[in-house]
Design an enzyme around this catalytic site. Structure first.
Site, short mmCIF file in Angstrom:
data_model
loop_
_atom_site.label_atom_id
_atom_site.label_comp_id
_atom_site.label_asym_id
_atom_site.label_seq_id
_atom_site.Cartn_x
_atom_site.Cartn_y
_atom_site.Cartn_z
N ASP A 31 -37.50 101.40 58.04
CA ASP A 31 -38.88 101.56 58.01
C ASP A 31 -39.25 102.19 59.22
O ASP A 31 -38.89 101.84 60.49
CB ASP A 31 -39.21 99.80 58.48
CG ASP A 31 -40.58 99.54 58.05
OD1 ASP A 31 -41.33 100.62 57.61
OD2 ASP A 31 -40.99 98.35 57.70
N CYS A 71 -45.99 103.09 54.59
CA CYS A 71 -45.16 102.27 54.16
C CYS A 71 -45.40 102.01 52.49
O CYS A 71 -44.57 102.23 51.83
CB CYS A 71 -44.85 100.77 54.56
SG CYS A 71 -44.39 101.07 56.54
N LYS A 130 -37.63 94.15 52.98
CA LYS A 130 -38.85 94.33 52.75
C LYS A 130 -39.51 94.66 51.72
O LYS A 130 -38.66 95.58 50.85
CB LYS A 130 -39.33 95.04 53.88
CG LYS A 130 -40.96 95.66 53.83
CD LYS A 130 -41.18 96.47 54.96
CE LYS A 130 -42.32 97.24 54.87
NZ LYS A 130 -43.03 97.92 55.91
N HIS A 132 -43.42 94.53 50.47
CA HIS A 132 -44.54 95.13 50.87
C HIS A 132 -45.42 95.83 49.65
O HIS A 132 -46.10 96.84 50.15
CB HIS A 132 -44.40 96.10 52.21
CG HIS A 132 -45.97 96.18 53.04
ND1 HIS A 132 -46.00 96.87 53.85
CD2 HIS A 132 -46.82 95.15 52.97
CE1 HIS A 132 -47.06 96.55 54.66
NE2 HIS A 132 -47.87 95.62 53.78
N HIS A 291 -39.76 99.14 62.65
CA HIS A 291 -41.10 98.94 62.71
C HIS A 291 -41.47 97.87 63.55
O HIS A 291 -40.69 96.60 63.88
CB HIS A 291 -41.47 98.40 61.37
CG HIS A 291 -42.97 98.03 61.08
ND1 HIS A 291 -43.74 97.58 61.72
CD2 HIS A 291 -43.56 98.91 60.03
CE1 HIS A 291 -45.01 97.92 61.16
NE2 HIS A 291 -45.01 98.59 60.17
N ASP A 343 -38.78 105.08 54.95
CA ASP A 343 -39.95 105.40 54.09
C ASP A 343 -40.95 106.26 54.72
O ASP A 343 -41.94 106.69 53.92
CB ASP A 343 -40.72 103.81 54.07
CG ASP A 343 -41.09 103.29 55.26
OD1 ASP A 343 -40.81 103.61 56.49
OD2 ASP A 343 -41.64 102.17 55.01
#
Ligand SMILES: *[C@@H]1O[C@H](CO)[C@@H](O)[C@H](O)[C@H]1NC(C)=O
Ligand SMILES: *[C@@H]1O[C@H](CO)[C@@H](O)[C@H](O)[C@H]1NC(C)=O
Length: 582
Positions: A31, A71, A130, A132, A291, A343
């Protein structure tokens, strides 16, 4: 007798013909990690030996592009093989392409993902980490955007994102503390306004200007706004930092600092179970690293040479090492396709907490800039990819879907435009140009750049339609703004004609080429202009998932493990991991 023979036949022939040739898949997705953060891409001070080893045993992709520089759109393109503008996940000209956990935005159900395709072909699939890409649509348990609805048999992790508010102290680094302070301010203002309006309504009722019904309706609307605002800004730790196992909320707010070790344990368990049951699998481990909030596990803190950011990177590399060692221990390495990428580019606007995009200009959020979209990517599959392969041709994260389809001999969906292309030949070392004549680079839903790879020659061109308002002497925007946005009202200038770069020989985009200097450059621009026209015609009108009304959280969509407290701990013994870091 015939029955016995048939059984013998089944037990001898089937496992060989089924299990033998098709590989397993492991996708490792970071990330906000920039291409300058990884050892094998030139970083000599962050230790990423496990990622580097994947490159050494397989292929390194030096021009592998994300379809978006933030993202949620980028991840939706990775899973679907399609540009987010085709299905409403691109966002707008503002940085609104973010899914709040209690908002109804998310990956539309009409989209097909490659994990779904693998599942349809008998694979056991899991997402650990993750997601999202949305959660609920109409009520808190409908889970219309949940990973289980998009081809993952098993989900363990965070349906939302790690974010600054997931740090309980919100003072990790850089801008984090400042933004936390802003949130408190917003909360008090909104509380004050709501209370005054409520008292005002009561007064109006007292003097018989309005009915009780009106008071109740307006109060419900008003208080919903307050609660939503509360969830959104003020107490995001509780409301946005949610962890789930399949449909259950298992931790709230989650502890970022133990997330990576817990995910690692889950990944190991998943692999061991598949081995024991002799099942083929597709595993995606989707890291929160790197992140913000930057909260690596305690064993990793203070161990790197780049503060919490470096510690976080080294923690992720450790986890990747554990996954790779597990494949090896289970005898699965040779026939497992392993892919590591990030990402979007590093987030330069948050300073020391932001990472590095190496030589490339630009940052997270700038879909037209190399720094925002050129991703550190390595692939290993000993059966098909020679150690030390280097793929310099332009490839995209959207290529994974068609590549997996080719490996599985599965047909691609025929009812939609696929933007990805099969890159198995390039991974196998074929000397041929990129399968993409053109790649369209979006910032939100605005086209900012186009890549063009003529079939002949060696050069890839890039036309820049947009220029970002970088701070003088830098290639990022101001910290107050958090990121560069995409439209003219945010200071982006649009170039007509576009600026042309030879991205093969000028990857840092220092030398724009004037079309006047040589008719051949005008010809390149003409081809690109025509391609843009055709591309725009291929887009259909779709529902934007990130309009203002959809974007805001709704209290009735808020996941909560034990209403009204919304507070629980998972409790995992991490000692089996025996983590020691030098
Ligand atoms: C993996 O492949 C290598 C080279 O092809 C071979 O030497 C090795 O024995 C294989 N390992 C397993 C476990 O099949
Ligand atoms: C390595 O990464 C760190 C952290 O992102 C960065 O500060 C440093 O400049 C990078 N080194 C190189 C050589 O790119």
């Amino acid at each position: 007798m015939a029955g016995v023979l048939w059984l013998v036949f089944l037990s001898v022939v089937l496992p060989i013909s089924r299990a033998d040739d098709r590989p397993n898949f492991v996708f490792l997705v970071a990330d906000d990690v920039g291409i300058g953060d990884i050892g094998c891409f030139g970083n000599d001070t962050i230790r990423t030996p496990n990622i580097d080893r994947i490159a050494a045993n397989g292929a390194k992709l030096t021009q592998h592009l994300a379809a978006a520089a933030v993202c949620t759109p980028s991840r939706s393109a990775f899973l679907t093989g399609r540009l987010p503008v085709r299905f409403g996940m691109a966002g707008t000209d503002q940085p609104l392409a973010y899914v709040f956990l209690a908002a109804p935005s998310g990956l539309p159900r009409s989209e097909v993902t490659f994990p779904q395709m693998a599942k349809d072909h008998g694979y056991q699939t899991a997402l650990i980490g993750k997601w999202h890409l949305g959660l609920n649509c109409k009520w808190v348990g409908d889970h219309c955007h949940h990973p289980n609805k998009f081809g993952f048999d098993y989900f363990y992790g965070i349906p939302g994102s790690n974010a600054p508010e997931c740090d309980p102290d919100s003072v990790t680094a850089g801008a984090t503390g400042k933004y936390a302070a802003d949130r408190t301010y917003t909360r008090f203002r909104v509380w004050e306004v709501a209370v005054s309006v409520f008292l005002g309504l009561l007064a109006l009722k007292y003097f018989q200007y309005i009915q009780w019904k009106t008071v109740i309706v307006l109060s419900v609307i008003g208080w919903s706004a307050v609660i939503s605002n509360y969830a959104f800004w003020a107490n995001g730790t509780q409301f946005n930092c949610v962890m789930m196992r399949d449909d259950d909320v298992i931790e709230q707010p989650y502890d970022v600092s133990t997330l990576t070790p817990r995910m690692t344990l889950e990944a190991v368990k998943f692999l061991e179970e598949r081995k024991a049951k002799k099942e083929q699998f597709l595993l995606e481990v989707s890291y929160w690293n790197a992140h913000t909030a930057l909260l690596p596990y305690k064993e990793f803190r203070g161990k790197s040479r780049h503060g919490l950011y470096g510690d976080t990177m080294e923690e992720m590399d450790w986890s990747i090492g554990v996954v790779m060692a597990t494949l090896e221990r289970l005898g699965l390495t040779n026939n497992t396709f392993v892919y590591f990428t990030s990402d979007n580019g590093a987030h330069m606007e948050i300073g020391d907490a932001g990472g590095s995009n190496g030589i490339y200009k630009g940052s997270k959020g700038q879909g037209g800039s190399e720094g925002g979209i050129r991703m550190p990517t390595v692939v290993q599959w000993p059966r098909k990819i020679k150690p030390g392969t280097i793929v310099t041709e332009a490839t995209s994260q959207m290529d994974i879907f068609p590549t997996v389809a080719d490996i599985l001999k599965a047909p691609l969906p025929q009812d939609r435009v696929m933007d990805g292309r099969n890159i198995l030949p390039l991974l196998g070392g074929a000397k041929q140009p990129s399968p993409h004549d053109f790649l369209f680079h979006y910032c939100g839903n605005i086209l900012h750049a186009v890549r063009y790879r003529p079939r002949k020659g060696k050069v890839t061109w890039k036309a820049q339609f947009a220029t970002y308002p970088w701070l003088p002497g830098t290639t990022h925007c101001s910290v107050d703004q958090l990121a560069c946005f995409c439209g003219t009202q945010w200071g982006v200038t649009f170039n007509d004609p576009p600026l042309l770069y030879d991205i093969t020989n000028d990857p840092t985009e220092d030398r724009p080429i004037s079309a006047d200097s040589n008719p051949k450059y005008q010809e390149v621009l003409n081809v690109i202009t025509k391609a843009v026209k055709e591309h725009k015609q291929s887009l259909t009108k779709v529902d934007n998932q990130f309009t203002m009304p959809r974007f805001f959280p709704r209290p009735w969509l808020q996941p909560c493990c034990n209403f009204p407290y919304c507070n629980c701990r998972e409790g995992v013994d991490l000692s089996p991991l025996k983590i020691t870091v030098k």
